[in-house]
Design a protein around this motif. Structure first.
Motif, PDB file in Angstrom:
ATOM      1  N   ASP A   1       0.832  -1.592   0.100  1.00 32.80           N
ATOM      2  CA  ASP A   1      -0.157  -0.159   0.203  1.00 32.80           C
ATOM      3  C   ASP A   1       0.803   1.681  -0.277  1.00 32.80           C
ATOM      4  O   ASP A   1       1.994   1.369   0.649  1.00 32.80           O
ATOM      5  CB  ASP A   1      -1.246  -0.129   1.279  1.00 32.80           C
ATOM      6  N   ASP A   2       0.555   2.567  -0.330  1.00 31.85           N
ATOM      7  CA  ASP A   2       1.228   3.604  -0.588  1.00 31.85           C
ATOM      8  C   ASP A   2       2.089   3.711  -1.353  1.00 31.85           C
ATOM      9  O   ASP A   2       3.634   3.845  -0.219  1.00 31.85           O
ATOM     10  CB  ASP A   2       1.237   4.184   0.750  1.00 31.85           C
TER      11      ASP A   2
ATOM     12  N   GLU B 192      -5.074   4.558  -6.603  1.00 37.31           N
ATOM     13  CA  GLU B 192      -5.474   4.434  -5.746  1.00 37.31           C
ATOM     14  C   GLU B 192      -5.785   6.658  -5.826  1.00 37.31           C
ATOM     15  O   GLU B 192      -4.662   7.009  -5.624  1.00 37.31           O
ATOM     16  CB  GLU B 192      -4.936   4.391  -4.530  1.00 37.31           C
TER      17      GLU B 192
END
Ligand code: C2E
Ligand code: CA
Ligand code: CA
Length: 412
Positions: A307-308, A364
């Protein structure tokens, strides 16, 4: 508001209500223009041309400082260092006539010194852009951000009770396959349905849980909710994989893979329907135990997402060692990719890198159709963001998914 009016206003009782901004720039004309814009937006302003003069001032907590990086006597980087040495906490708006890479690396430096950098702006700065930045700055002024205030006001035992009394709920945000327009999965995002305070967002309590050994219990509850929801949906023919966010401390428990397999088996949910999202920093902070746990989670059939991506400090070797099946490009890059060349390059490289390592690429923070189209051109697999839908309750996403064939986000 002109200078004379401002002086009159300062004398009145309202002065303490007005936010104040300091401008440190040797370019007098430019500083006057910024001051004028700030004053007409209702701010008090003070301009200094010399850094040493500015550093002599006694500054209140959370002073907002527009800092020019290029100044003859003492440059902006030296000012950042001096402020850090004096332990003066300022909120920075960095400006420069140099190329944007200098600004970005100055931002990194300031953040490494724990300064909040509100934004970086390249000269010349359009008035509208500066006005928008001032609006964005307003919530930070006054000594506390929203998050800090909320954290302070939430007692630990209330959070503990909330977990026990099942006050945590999950909202779900759809993830769409960019090629087919089909629902590929959804990310579960925890919220706290507080009986008095209303809905509380994760940024206001995850940190508290992590710092007080509550995160294992919180994550257990989140996983239970997600697995039970997945089972419920399966019974009505809605079989969509769910992603679950996991913190660094969660992956230190070597029994986690077995516990999770038992839980999914108990609810007759296949491990293939569950993806765990971890940040690079989480993996790196516990590298040995996390590689053990991650490999066994993967061997039991769960998917793993990094993630990120792009904000942490993992090396390519570590990325290659850990068995990730998905790479989620950080929303910071996605949101800026149509206005900032460097962000665009980073997104492009992440897509290439992930694809060459055989991972699914998720973008995202997709907020505009322009971004969606660019991602499509680059061959990105999946999009998640406000353009498509905000996170929704379980009932709402189920209803929403029935009309997905209309692909309404493409007509926005
Ligand atoms: P994250 O994992 O990066 O989750 C994405 C966040 O970005 C979510 O905020 C989501 O609502 C927001 N978002 C998604 N698309 C867009 C967009 O297009 N524009 C903008 N401006 N924002 C977008 P949320 O729900 O407030 O969650 C914040 C963070 O809290 C998450 O960031 C995650 O780190 C953490 N979190 C959420 N749920 C859990 C959980 O169950 N467990 C743990 N440990 N952390 C969680
Ligand atoms: Ca996430
Ligand atoms: Ca993320």
């Amino acid at each position: 508001m002109g200078q004379a009016q401002q002086q009159k206003f300062q004398g009145s009782i309202k002065v303490s209500m007005l936010p104040k901004i300091y401008i440190l720039d040797d370019d007098l004309q430019f500083a006057e223009l910024l001051s004028e814009v700030a004053r007409s937006a209702g701010w008090l302003t003070e301009h200094k041309q010399s850094a040493s003069e500015f550093l002599k001032m006694s500054l209140p907590e959370n002073t907002v400082l527009v800092l020019d990086l290029n100044m003859p006597e003492m440059d902006g980087i030296e000012v950042i260092r001096a402020l850090a040495e004096k332990n003066i906490k300022v909120l920075l708006i960095l400006i420069s006539g140099f190329d944007s890479r200098v600004l970005h690396s100055a931002q990194q430096l300031a953040e490494a010194h724990h300064f909040k950098v509100i934004t970086c702006l390249s000269k010349p700065i359009p008035v509208k852009e500066f006005t928008t930045v001032l609006e964005q700055t307003l919530p930070f002024v006054g000594g506390s951000t929203k998050q800090a205030t909320a954290n302070k006001s939430i007692p630990l035992d209330e959070l503990e009770q909330a977990i026990e009394q099942h006050q945590l709920v999950l909202h779900y945000q759809p993830q769409i396959n960019i090629k087919t327009g089909k629902l590929e999965g959804m990310e579960s995002l925890v919220r706290w349905q507080h009986p008095q305070r209303g809905l509380i967002y994760p940024n206001d309590f995850i940190d508290l849980a992590e710092k007080n050994n509550l995160i294992d219990r919180l994550t257990d509850e989140v996983i239970r909710l997600a697995v039970e929801q997945n089972k419920k949906w399966q019974s009505v023919g809605f079989n969509v994989p769910i992603s679950i966010n996991v913190s660094a401390q969660n992956i230190t428990s070597l029994h986690l893979p077995e516990q999770l397999k038992d839980l999914t088996d108990k609810h007759a949910v296949t491990a293939e329907n569950i993806t765990f999202e971890l940040t690079e920093t989480a993996v790196m902070s516990q590298l040995t135990s996390s590689l053990d746990v991650l490999n066994r989670l993967r061997m039991k059939g769960f998917s793993l997402s990094i993630d990120d991506f792009g904000t942490g400090y993992s090396s390519l070797t570590h990325l290659y060692q850990a068995p990730f099946t998905e790479l989620k490009i950080d929303q910071k890059f996605i949101m800026k990719m149509t206005s900032d060349t460097e962000a665009l390059v980073i997104v492009k490289i992440c897509i290439m890198l992930g694809q060459m390592l055989g991972m699914k690429i998720v973008a995202e923070g997709v907020e505009t159709l322009e971004i969606w189209n660019e991602l499509q051109n680059f061959g990105c697999d999946v999009a998640q963001g406000f353009l498509i839908a905000k996170p929704m309750t379980a009932d709402n996403i189920y209803e929403w998914s029935k009309h997905i064939d209309k692909k309404e986000w493409l007509n926005k």
